[in-house]
Design an enzyme around this catalytic site. Structure first.
Site: not given
Ligand SMILES: NC(=O)C1=CN([C@@H]2O[C@H](COP(=O)(O)OP(=O)(O)OC[C@H]3O[C@@H](n4cnc5c(N)ncnc54)[C@H](O)[C@@H]3O)[C@@H](O)[C@H]2O)C=CC1
Ligand SMILES: O=C(O)CCC(=O)C(=O)O
Length: 411
Positions: A238, A264, A269, A292-294
């Site tokens: 992450a 993540d 992206e 990519h929502i860590g």
């Protein structure tokens, strides 16, 4: 509300990528009315167009503020990264343009740490495969390959804000925590320094990555490092997509050397939610893939919005650069009764003398002077009582000093 060089209504604040409303609220409360908000990252031509009119810009991780973007941003005087990572910003170019960059170093730390802990348990229990099977009508009631996390070893690469939070929470669940960092770090609880990255990889049941994107962390986990991990171990990333060789990870998972992974962040992206996502890891049931929502919780985003907006307002109103990531840091008191002159310059011999000459030659007394330099840049703040016209003339003289990057007057 302190007045600034020009009326606050003329200061354009550009907030991209769905930055929390708390940020716009902070700007509005401080008297800024020209706030432009977009809920996504902008395509490059539109970004450049918007940047031409912006004095302050706020972004998250998707918008690239590279040299080309900065060249368009002629009016820009401050940048806010409403996140932790600042690798999407060309910090050196911003600095040489006299633009400080502020971020939120802790506001989403907890959110990332909680996700890592949740995913560690999910991976150790094989929950993602089991869930996928159930969705397809399967029923695999078995303990094979399922383990408690208690008593297992968690290896943390990058023992900073997130890494230490993860370590503390993992110990509370009975895990053994080891870590690797390039800096000497205080070990929290019973955590132990692993000795080296290789030693950490060989000893861990779960390896979790929490390093920033730097030249040294680029592809730091490749084929050789994955081979050193225990057979049946799990990898979590992450941090940033560039840290792991994703093809090598897909191969280690496909061969069954690793039992699972949670990823993540990716080398490439999607630009936005409408764009399709592709990765060699797609289709692997033992891999948790997240977009990519860590750090993407409402709590974190609200905190980040408030923290970074407050830093930008403080810089705009008062000149303080405390906690800027690319700039000499100056903490400043209020400046009631004085005009405040901000002077950002290349750090070269004689500049300070010339700044002082501007004031001494006019006989204006200096009420306060603050200076911070680094090898490249000098930031001088001078409080002096003068009338508005005089202040304008002083600013012009300050701006004409050789090596000057930027000047502002706060009235
Ligand atoms: N997935 C997401 O949504 C999020 C990702 N992040 C990423 O996580 C990263 C880490 O965040 P924090 O813990 O707050 O940063 P931090 O700066 O507190 O910790 C990073 C640690 O990594 C260490 N480090 C740097 N280079 C290293 C190397 N080559 N080898 C070993 N250790 C090294 C540093 O000494 C430091 O202790 C951020 O830079 C960001 O890229 C952060 C927040 C959210
Ligand atoms: O929330 C985001 O857009 C990015 C989060 C992140 O990666 C960071 O804080 O560094």
């Amino acid at each position: 509300m302190s007045p600034t060089s020009f009326p606050k209504s003329d200061i354009r604040v550009l907030l991209l990528e769905g930055i929390s409303e708390t940020a716009a609220g902070i700007f509005a409360d401080a008297g800024y009315s020209d706030i432009r908000r977009f809920d996504k990252a902008l395509p490059v031509p539109e970004l450049h167009r918007e940047l031409r009119e912006a004095h302050i810009v706020g972004i998250r991780s998707r918008t690239r503020l590279d040299a080309a973007a900065m060249a368009e941003a002629r009016k820009l005087f401050a940048i806010g990264a409403f996140c932790i990572g600042t690798n999407q910003i060309d910090l050196a170019t911003a600095k040489h343009a006299g633009i400080p960059v502020f971020n939120a170093p802790y506001s989403n730390t907890r959110s990332v740490a909680e996700l890592v802990i949740a995913e560690s348990i999910m991976l150790m229990r094989g929950i993602v495969q089991k869930s996928a099977q159930c969705h397809r009508g399967g029923w695999s009631k078995s303990a094979a390959g399922s383990h408690e996390v208690r008593g297992k070893t968690l290896g943390i690469v990058g023992y900073g804000h997130i890494g230490t939070q993860v370590g503390v929470m993992a110990e509370a669940m009975g895990m053994h925590v080891i870590y690797h960092d390039i800096e000497t770090k205080l070990a929290l609880g019973n955590a132990r320094h692993a000795g080296s990255l290789d030693a950490l990889l060989a000893a861990s049941d779960i390896v979790t990555l929490h390093v920033p994107e730097t030249p040294a962390t680029r592809l730091m986990i490749g084929e050789a490092q994955l081979a050193r991990m225990k057979p049946g171990a799990h990898l979590l990333n992450a941090s940033r997509g560039t840290v792991v060789d994703i093809d090598a990870l897909a191969d280690a998972l496909a061969r069954g050397h690793l039992a699972g992974a949670a990823v993540d962040v990716f080398p490439v992206e999607p630009e936005g939610n409408a764009e399709a996502f592709a990765s060699p890891l797609c289709g692997m049931d033992n891999v948790i893939l997240t977009p990519h929502i860590g750090g993407s919780t409402l709590e974190a985003q609200d905190n980040i919005g408030a923290e970074v907006a407050a830093k930008l307002v403080r810089y705009s109103d008062n000149g303080s650069t405390l906690s800027a990531v690319n700039f000499p840091e100056v903490t400043l008191p209020g400046h009631q009764g004085s005009h405040r002159f901000l002077h950002i310059h290349r750090n070269a011999p004689g500049v300070l003398m010339k700044i002082n000459e501007v004031f001494s030659s006019t006989g204006i007394n200096i009420d306060g002077q603050y200076l911070r330099t680094d090898p490249e840049l000098g930031y001088v703040v001078i409080d002096a009582a003068s009338d508005r016209d005089q202040a304008g003339r002083l600013r012009e003289r300050l701006a004409s000093i050789d090596g000057t990057l930027r000047t502002r007057v706060l009235y």
